[in-house]
Design a protein around this motif. Structure first.
Motif, PDB file in Angstrom:
ATOM      1  N   GLY A 294      41.371  46.862  15.357  1.00  0.00           N
ATOM      2  CA  GLY A 294      42.271  45.714  15.370  1.00  0.00           C
ATOM      3  C   GLY A 294      41.966  44.769  16.513  1.00  0.00           C
ATOM      4  O   GLY A 294      41.204  45.084  17.423  1.00  0.00           O
ATOM      5  N   ALA A 295      42.572  43.592  16.447  1.00  0.00           N
ATOM      6  CA  ALA A 295      42.372  42.571  17.479  1.00  0.00           C
ATOM      7  C   ALA A 295      43.312  42.849  18.646  1.00  0.00           C
ATOM      8  O   ALA A 295      44.496  43.171  18.466  1.00  0.00           O
ATOM      9  N   VAL A 296      42.793  42.708  19.851  1.00  0.00           N
ATOM     10  CA  VAL A 296      43.578  43.006  21.045  1.00  0.00           C
ATOM     11  C   VAL A 296      43.699  41.792  21.958  1.00  0.00           C
ATOM     12  O   VAL A 296      44.281  41.915  23.038  1.00  0.00           O
ATOM     13  N   GLN A 297      43.145  40.636  21.554  1.00  0.00           N
ATOM     14  CA  GLN A 297      43.181  39.486  22.453  1.00  0.00           C
ATOM     15  C   GLN A 297      44.617  39.035  22.729  1.00  0.00           C
ATOM     16  O   GLN A 297      45.008  38.810  23.883  1.00  0.00           O
ATOM     17  N   GLU A 298      45.425  38.933  21.684  1.00  0.00           N
ATOM     18  CA  GLU A 298      46.796  38.452  21.871  1.00  0.00           C
ATOM     19  C   GLU A 298      47.661  39.459  22.635  1.00  0.00           C
ATOM     20  O   GLU A 298      48.390  39.050  23.563  1.00  0.00           O
TER      21      GLU A 298
END
Length: 326
Positions: A261-265
């Motif tokens: 999954g994306a973790v930037q936010e």
């Protein structure tokens, strides 16, 4: 008969010189016994090492010739103290609290705990001996025995104080490095690097920016490379420093490793929260500093202000009174 008994009683009186000599003899005897035990343990370890080396050479191909290691007395004492860690003395001198402090300082192996035990024994013996040497001629009485006990306690506790101070420094360093760690992880994840690549870049290229966390990440990466899971390799990082924010970051890294999954936010929100918490802490420090500076200003500036404002009036009143007195 009375004169003879009085002479015998005077001969049996414990003079300061006799007390100092007896104390030095007892200390020398204790040091000799400790040295004998250490040499015996070292001889046993050397014999076991030679036996194991001989067995390994007999089972496998011969290794290339290398110069034999000849450790000195300090190495022998350290190894003997390492062997004492599992004894009752070792468990008392290096308890679980001291082991946690050593781990927080980055001393992870048994040799470091053995050196800590050796430092405690050496301090407990050296401090009373130094006091006896410095107090030559006055080594008697209850007060001197109390000073001996204080010297023994200080010599025994000094290594723990040093380790605790270093552990507190590393704890503050971790708190200061955590926002930079979050921002770097978000940046490296945003440019397309994987989690392993991001951690490796922080270990190799940002060691000067993250001196403590880069070392901890290097240890975690080494454990992960040997077959442990990400959660097992990062467990020490989340539990040793007792930092809830660091533990949350570790949980986030483990979840990303496990589920993706994306973790930037999430990292951006987490970094903003860390910076806001730091601003709050700085505001509290500034508030406390303002209160402290009020007392300093009252002590230092108020007398000068009174002299400048009320000085001319006071001088005028004194002159008027002197004129009236004439």
């Amino acid at each position: 008969m009375d004169a003879l008994s009085a002479r015998e009683a005077s001969d049996m009186t414990l003079t300061p010189a006799l007390f100092g000599a007896l104390t030095l003899a007892a200390a020398a005897l204790a040091a000799g016994l400790c040295g004998g035990v250490l040499l015996y343990r070292y001889a046993r370890m050397q014999r076991s090492a030679r036996t194991l080396d001989h067995a390994l050479k007999g089972r496998g191909p011969s290794a290339p010739d290398s110069a034999p290691l000849r450790p000195g007395p300090l190495a022998a004492i350290g190894r003997a103290c390492t062997a004492w860690l599992d004894t009752p003395l070792g468990r008392v001198a290096v308890a679980s609290e001291e082991r946690r402090l050593l781990e927080r300082c980055g001393y992870l192996d048994a040799a470091a705990r053995g050196r800590f035990l050796a430092a405690r024994i050496a301090g407990a013996v050296a401090a009373p001996l130094a006091l006896i040497v410095c107090a030559h001629g006055a080594a008697h009485g209850v007060r001197f025995m109390l000073w001996l006990f204080i010297a023994f306690s200080v010599g025994f506790m000094a290594p723990k104080w040093f380790v605790r101070r270093r552990a507190q420094g590393r704890q503050r360093a971790v708190d200061a490095e955590l926002p930079m760690f979050v921002d770097l992880l978000r940046l490296l994840q945003g440019v397309g690097l994987s989690l392993d690549q991001s951690l490796q870049v922080m270990i190799s290229d940002f060691r000067n920016v993250l001196p403590v966390l880069s070392m901890e990440l290097a240890l975690a990466q080494g454990q992960f490379a040997t077959g442990r899971t990400r959660e097992q390799s990062m467990k020490r990082l989340s539990s040793t420093y007792e930092n809830e924010d660091l533990a949350a970051i570790v949980r986030l890294v483990v979840q990303v490793e496990r589920h993706g999954g994306a973790v930037q936010e999430p990292l951006k929100q987490f970094g903003d929260r860390l910076r806001e918490a730091r601003r709050t802490v700085l505001r509290e420090r500034i508030g406390r500093l303002t209160v402290k500076m009020t007392g300093v200003m009252v002590v230092t500036l108020l007398p000068a202000l009174l002299i400048i404002t009320a000085g001319p009036g006071f001088i005028a009143v004194v002159r008027a009174l002197s004129v009236l007195h004439r």
